[in-house]
Design a protein around this motif. Sequence first.
Motif, PDB file in Angstrom:
ATOM      1  N   GLY A  34      -5.557  37.248  69.074  1.00 26.95           N
ATOM      2  CA  GLY A  34      -4.604  36.073  68.738  1.00 26.95           C
ATOM      3  C   GLY A  34      -4.229  35.496  70.003  1.00 26.95           C
ATOM      4  N   SER A  35      -3.205  34.413  69.898  1.00 30.71           N
ATOM      5  CA  SER A  35      -2.898  33.697  70.900  1.00 30.71           C
ATOM      6  C   SER A  35      -2.260  34.548  72.042  1.00 30.71           C
ATOM      7  N   ALA A  36      -2.375  34.173  73.203  1.00 29.64           N
ATOM      8  CA  ALA A  36      -1.799  34.866  74.286  1.00 29.64           C
ATOM      9  C   ALA A  36      -0.415  34.388  74.481  1.00 29.64           C
ATOM     10  N   PRO A  37       0.622  35.129  74.794  1.00 31.23           N
ATOM     11  CA  PRO A  37       1.964  34.419  75.222  1.00 31.23           C
ATOM     12  C   PRO A  37       2.112  33.551  76.139  1.00 31.23           C
ATOM     13  N   ARG A  38       2.740  32.745  76.261  1.00 27.27           N
ATOM     14  CA  ARG A  38       2.931  31.800  77.525  1.00 27.27           C
ATOM     15  C   ARG A  38       4.102  32.501  78.389  1.00 27.27           C
ATOM     16  N   LEU A  39       3.839  32.492  79.483  1.00 24.63           N
ATOM     17  CA  LEU A  39       4.856  32.921  80.670  1.00 24.63           C
ATOM     18  C   LEU A  39       5.059  31.733  81.426  1.00 24.63           C
TER      19      LEU A  39
END
Length: 42
Positions: A34-39
């Motif tokens: 799925g979508s990667a987390p935004r850092l």
Amino acid sequence: MLRLLEARGSTPGGLDLDLVFADGQMVLAGLPLGSAPRLIQP
């Protein structure tokens, strides 16, 4: 499924899996997660 992934790796009795972050997506051993987390830096 886990036995197949174990056979691909070089560690007997362990899993060597690649976790890839590209184009905003996460992929583990070729399986989309799925979508990667935004850092965000503070």
